[in-house]
Scaffold this motif. Sequence first.
Motif, mmCIF file in Angstrom:
data_model
loop_
_atom_site.group_PDB
_atom_site.id
_atom_site.type_symbol
_atom_site.label_atom_id
_atom_site.label_comp_id
_atom_site.label_asym_id
_atom_site.label_seq_id
_atom_site.Cartn_x
_atom_site.Cartn_y
_atom_site.Cartn_z
ATOM 1 N N ARG A 32 0.841 -1.196 0.000
ATOM 2 C CA ARG A 32 0.000 0.000 0.000
ATOM 3 C C ARG A 32 0.880 1.253 0.000
ATOM 4 O O ARG A 32 1.912 1.311 0.649
ATOM 5 N N ASP A 33 0.437 2.285 -0.732
ATOM 6 C CA ASP A 33 1.125 3.577 -0.773
ATOM 7 C C ASP A 33 2.580 3.434 -1.217
ATOM 8 O O ASP A 33 3.482 4.081 -0.690
ATOM 9 N N GLY A 63 -8.360 -12.112 -3.473
ATOM 10 C CA GLY A 63 -7.638 -11.216 -2.586
ATOM 11 C C GLY A 63 -7.692 -11.661 -1.135
ATOM 12 O O GLY A 63 -7.769 -12.845 -0.818
ATOM 13 N N HIS A 161 -12.266 -3.120 -8.107
ATOM 14 C CA HIS A 161 -11.362 -2.731 -7.024
ATOM 15 C C HIS A 161 -9.996 -2.438 -7.638
ATOM 16 O O HIS A 161 -9.438 -3.262 -8.363
ATOM 17 N N LEU A 163 -6.245 -2.325 -8.177
ATOM 18 C CA LEU A 163 -5.120 -3.121 -7.702
ATOM 19 C C LEU A 163 -3.897 -2.262 -7.397
ATOM 20 O O LEU A 163 -3.034 -2.657 -6.616
ATOM 21 N N CYS A 164 -3.801 -1.114 -8.035
ATOM 22 C CA CYS A 164 -2.666 -0.225 -7.820
ATOM 23 C C CYS A 164 -3.046 1.177 -8.280
ATOM 24 O O CYS A 164 -4.111 1.378 -8.860
ATOM 25 N N ASP A 165 -2.193 2.147 -8.017
ATOM 26 C CA ASP A 165 -2.447 3.514 -8.470
ATOM 27 C C ASP A 165 -2.398 3.590 -9.987
ATOM 28 O O ASP A 165 -1.606 2.881 -10.635
ATOM 29 N N GLN A 177 -6.577 5.653 -7.132
ATOM 30 C CA GLN A 177 -5.568 5.161 -6.219
ATOM 31 C C GLN A 177 -5.852 3.699 -5.874
ATOM 32 O O GLN A 177 -6.984 3.226 -5.976
ATOM 33 N N ARG A 178 -4.817 3.010 -5.473
ATOM 34 C CA ARG A 178 -4.983 1.623 -5.065
ATOM 35 C C ARG A 178 -6.062 1.490 -3.986
ATOM 36 O O ARG A 178 -6.149 2.330 -3.078
ATOM 37 N N ASP A 179 -6.898 0.459 -4.111
ATOM 38 C CA ASP A 179 -7.973 0.112 -3.182
ATOM 39 C C ASP A 179 -9.244 0.930 -3.374
ATOM 40 O O ASP A 179 -10.241 0.675 -2.700
ATOM 41 N N GLU A 180 -9.226 1.923 -4.289
ATOM 42 C CA GLU A 180 -10.459 2.665 -4.545
ATOM 43 C C GLU A 180 -11.437 1.790 -5.339
ATOM 44 O O GLU A 180 -11.032 0.880 -6.064
ATOM 45 N N ILE A 181 -12.729 2.090 -5.197
ATOM 46 C CA ILE A 181 -13.771 1.376 -5.913
ATOM 47 C C ILE A 181 -14.189 2.199 -7.131
ATOM 48 O O ILE A 181 -14.455 3.403 -7.021
#
Length: 214
Positions: A32-33, A63, A161, A163-165, A177-181
Motif C-alpha cells: 500500500r502507498d 484477494g 477494485h 489493484l494499484c495507483d 488510487q490503489r484500493d479505490e472502488i
Amino acid sequence: MEAVALFSFTASEADEISFQKGDIVKVVEMERDSFWFTAEIEGKRGFIPENYISLHPHLWFAGAISRLEAEQRLCWQDPGVFLVRASESAPGEFSLSVSYGDRVEHFRVLEDGGQYYIWDKAFCSLNRLVEFYRAHSITMEKVVHLRDYPSFHLKKPRVAHALCDYTPSQTTHLHFQRDEIIDLLDCSSSLSWRGRCRGRVGIFPPEFVQPVLH
C-alpha cells in the motif's frame, strides 16, 4: 500474479531486480502507498517499479478474504468451483478454496524457490497451477476439476477494485488510487474500460483493476 514487462528496467540497488521488455514477471506483493512491487524473476526476488509492468489479474483471485467468506461464496456451488485467496494464517502465501458441493475444502499453496505446489507437482506460477488443476483432479478421493464461478459468465461486474495507483497524463483517462472502488460503465473493449471514480469519468486499462461480482 503474473505481469508482463512494458519496458526494460535496470536495477540500481541491491534489493531491486532487472528485467527486459516482454519478460513475464511474478508479482508476489503489492505494498500500500508504494510505487514498487515485490516480484520474482527466474527465482530471484526483489523490488520492481509498478509503472513498468502490466498486471494480468484473474477473476478467480479473491484477494484478502477470510476462510469463512470463501465458504459462504462457494458452499453448494457445483463441485470444482473455486477461488484463490491470500492466506489468513500465513501472510504472503495463498490458499485455494474449492467447492465439493456440500462442503468447501481449503488447500494451502506452498511456495519453495519460486515454485508453487499443493501436492508433489510444482509450477512456476499460480496461473500455471490453476490451469493444471482445471484438467486434472485436485484431490484423489474423487474427481474434482477446478472450474470458474458461474456468475463470472452470467453477470457483468458493476464495480471494480483498484489493484494499484493509476495516474496517467492523458485527460481522457481515469485517475484512481490503489484500493479505490470504480463504477464500471463500459467493459466491452479488452484494451480499455470506461468507469467513474470520485465523480470523474474516464478510460483506464482493465489490468489495473479487479472486477467485483455480487
